[in-house]
Design a protein around this motif. Structure first.
Motif, short mmCIF file in Angstrom:
data_model
loop_
_atom_site.label_atom_id
_atom_site.label_comp_id
_atom_site.label_asym_id
_atom_site.label_seq_id
_atom_site.Cartn_x
_atom_site.Cartn_y
_atom_site.Cartn_z
N UNK A 28 0.84 -1.21 0.00
CA UNK A 28 0.00 0.00 0.00
C UNK A 28 0.87 1.25 0.00
N UNK A 29 1.97 1.18 0.75
CA UNK A 29 2.89 2.34 0.80
C UNK A 29 3.50 2.59 -0.58
N UNK A 30 3.93 1.51 -1.24
CA UNK A 30 4.54 1.65 -2.57
C UNK A 30 3.52 2.23 -3.56
N UNK A 31 2.30 1.74 -3.49
CA UNK A 31 1.25 2.22 -4.40
C UNK A 31 1.02 3.72 -4.19
N UNK A 32 0.87 4.12 -2.92
CA UNK A 32 0.58 5.53 -2.63
C UNK A 32 1.74 6.42 -3.09
N UNK A 33 2.97 5.96 -2.89
CA UNK A 33 4.14 6.77 -3.26
C UNK A 33 4.33 6.80 -4.78
N UNK A 34 3.86 5.77 -5.47
CA UNK A 34 4.15 5.67 -6.93
C UNK A 34 3.45 6.79 -7.71
N UNK A 35 2.38 7.35 -7.15
CA UNK A 35 1.66 8.41 -7.88
C UNK A 35 2.01 9.80 -7.36
N UNK A 36 3.05 9.86 -6.52
CA UNK A 36 3.49 11.18 -6.05
C UNK A 36 4.26 11.87 -7.18
N UNK A 37 3.96 13.14 -7.44
CA UNK A 37 4.64 13.87 -8.53
C UNK A 37 6.15 13.94 -8.28
N UNK A 38 6.56 13.84 -7.03
CA UNK A 38 7.98 14.05 -6.72
C UNK A 38 8.80 12.77 -6.87
N UNK A 39 8.17 11.66 -7.25
CA UNK A 39 8.93 10.40 -7.38
C UNK A 39 10.09 10.59 -8.34
N UNK A 40 11.32 10.21 -8.00
CA UNK A 40 12.44 10.33 -8.96
C UNK A 40 12.20 9.53 -10.24
N UNK A 41 11.50 8.41 -10.11
CA UNK A 41 11.25 7.59 -11.30
C UNK A 41 10.38 8.32 -12.32
N UNK A 42 9.60 9.30 -11.85
CA UNK A 42 8.70 9.99 -12.80
C UNK A 42 9.50 10.80 -13.82
N UNK A 43 10.57 11.43 -13.36
CA UNK A 43 11.41 12.21 -14.28
C UNK A 43 12.08 11.28 -15.30
N UNK A 44 12.54 10.13 -14.81
CA UNK A 44 13.21 9.18 -15.71
C UNK A 44 12.19 8.63 -16.72
N UNK A 45 10.98 8.38 -16.22
CA UNK A 45 9.93 7.85 -17.10
C UNK A 45 9.62 8.85 -18.22
N UNK A 46 9.61 10.12 -17.86
CA UNK A 46 9.32 11.17 -18.87
C UNK A 46 10.40 11.18 -19.94
#
Ligand code: AWU
Length: 463
Positions: free
Chosen positions: A417-435
């Motif tokens: 549940x923690x991983x799921x909630x954090x995965x949609x945070x805009x600040x996730x470092x993975x989000x920049x890499x994904x972009x």
């Protein structure tokens, strides 16, 4: 698309029957037709409807289908895959030979799936080159080559170190051999021999096409170029229906179990990158334990989600092995969960701005679709090359977050549940890499490396 005046040569395209294999090869066929080739697609009767989107966008003078029987009851094999592979050879070989010999202008080349290794022998019998189509990535294909060609007799996979065999690959993982040790533990019987010969035939083929792109797998693609000792290695992916082809996208791989419009309208009501899309491919059904932990995690996490729940493709084990949604779950999450029982319009969903994370089993098509749509990937590999794909996403590309591993390693629902909630945070470092990866994937197929490889492939075929 290309005007019909400059018709290219006639080629045969032969996909393997399962969704994860036929979907990308039909997408590639669309690209080859757009470049003027004349194509006959070998398709089994049950898969014929999958050609509808192609047939509605290309004239019958350019696109034909050769319908052959579905794999029947092949000689008994331990696995459905091997039974299919054997049956396709038994039943299709003579029919294909007859078709070739009677055809007024037979194909000048064959592009066939890597599970159809026997088409190499067939191609040399009819005197045309065979090109392998790999619906998996170059890393997975390299590992399989290493396992099936270089280490066939080794019975102690634990002491093998992948980095030894791929010296040029930076920080290549020491492959957790237990994840493919089932291959080693296969008795060296006729099944094993059949499967190994399939891979050896692939390596001896005229060339190979990967549904991948240079910026994603350069070191592994270069490794394969050394293996094939020629330039006939093409990376043409991610092969996906064009953004503006909504009908083709909505029905890609089969008609959606819920109207695509309903799913997209539900997503329209969600904020950007706030939804987790959960899907484990076309074949994987979760066990009871996996289902319970995941349902509890989705409930506790509070995230908005779309969950595509699959029933087992075949009752390989008793149905008690497979999980159902917990009682009352759907009611308890009705305000933020959208459950799809059956087939989801996956690419249409991933392309929506509201989807921020993709909980996937890391089947290669899902990996590419997640990358091409800029999703943060939560990895839960289950079998085959999915473990290798998960390693690529998490340890090498750093765009993935490890979620689970097979049926052995199922973390507790509060952690999930923690991983799921954090995965949609805009600040996730993975989000920049994904972009960044998304931009590279899209530019590869819009005039970049994949387009260049595709043009090179078509030029070689037309020679
Ligand atoms: P994907 O590759 O994601 O997964 P599988 O179906 O498991 O197929 C090989 O494909 C992988 O490398 C293997 O590990 C194995 C296999 N889809 C959809 O549109 N709706 C659904 O409800 C479910 C799936 C589509 C999805 C993707 C394909 C699944 C190459 O994983 O978009 O294109 O079906 O392929």
């Amino acid at each position: 698309s290309t005007s019909t005046t400059c018709m290219g040569v006639h080629i045969l395209v032969y996909p393997y029957v399962s969704s994860g294999h036929i979907i990308p090869l039909l997408d590639l066929t669309h690209c080859l037709l757009d470049r003027g080739l004349v194509i006959t697609v070998v398709v089994t009767a049950s898969n014929l409807p999958l050609l509808d989107p192609l047939r509605s966008s290309h004239p019958s003078s350019q696109l034909q289908s050769l319908v052959l029987p579905d794999p029947g009851n092949a000689p008994p094999s331990k696995s459905r895959l091997l039974a299919n592979m054997r049956s396709l050879r038994e039943v299709h070989y003579p029919l294909l030979l007859n078709w070739f010999q009677l055809h007024s202008s037979p194909p000048v080349a064959i592009i066939s799936d890597f599970f159809l290794g026997w088409t190499s022998e067939f191609a040399s019998q009819v005197g045309v080159p065979r090109i392998v189509f790999s619906p998996s990535g170059a890393l997975a294909f390299s590992v399989a080559t290493f396992v099936w060609r270089d280490q066939p007799q080794n019975d102690h996979p634990e002491n093998l170190n992948l980095s030894v065999s791929f010296p040029k690959i930076p920080n290549s993982p020491t492959f957790p051999w237990w994840q493919i040790s089932h291959i080693y533990r296969m008795p060296k019987d006729s099944d094993w021999e059949f499967y190994r010969n399939c891979y050896l035939a692939n390596l001896a083929s005229w060339g190979i096409i990967f549904n991948s792109f240079a910026e994603l797998e350069r070191v592994y693609l270069d490794h394969m170029k050394r293996e094939f000792q020629n330039d006939r290695v093409w990376a043409v992916g991610p092969v996906l229906p064009p953004d503006d082809d909504l009908t083709g996208t909505a029905n890609r791989g089969g008609s959606s179990s819920v109207p695509c419009h309903d799913v997209l309208t539900w997503l329209d009501s969600c904020k950007d990158h706030s939804v987790v899309y959960v899907c484990f491919g076309s074949r994987t059904a979760l066990t009871c334990k996996q289902m319970d932990e995941l349902a509890a995690a989705l409930e506790k996490s509070g995230v908005h989600f779309i969950w595509c729940v699959r029933q087992p493709v075949e009752q390989r084990r008793t149905s008690s092995d497979y999980g159902d949604l917990p009682d009352g779950f759907e009611d308890r999450v009705a305000d933020r969960g959208f459950i799809i029982k059956g087939w989801a319009p996956q690419v249409a969903i991933l392309r929506h701005r509201a989807v921020g994370a993709f909980l996937t089993h890391c089947g290669w098509n899902s990996v590419l679709e997640g990358i091409a749509t800029g999703a943060v990937m939560l990895t839960w590999p289950m079998s085959a090359d999915q473990f290798t794909n998960a390693q690529l996403l998490v340890d090498q590309l750093r765009v993935g977050i490890r979620f689970g591993e097979g049926t052995a390693n199922i973390p507790e629902s509060t952690e999930l549940a923690r991983i799921l909630a954090e995965s949609v945070a805009e600040t996730r470092p993975e989000r920049l890499i994904a972009k960044k990866l998304q931009e590279e994937a899209l530019s590869a197929v819009r005039g970049g490396s994949s387009d260049t490889d595709l043009d090179g492939l078509v030029r070689r075929l037309n020679q």
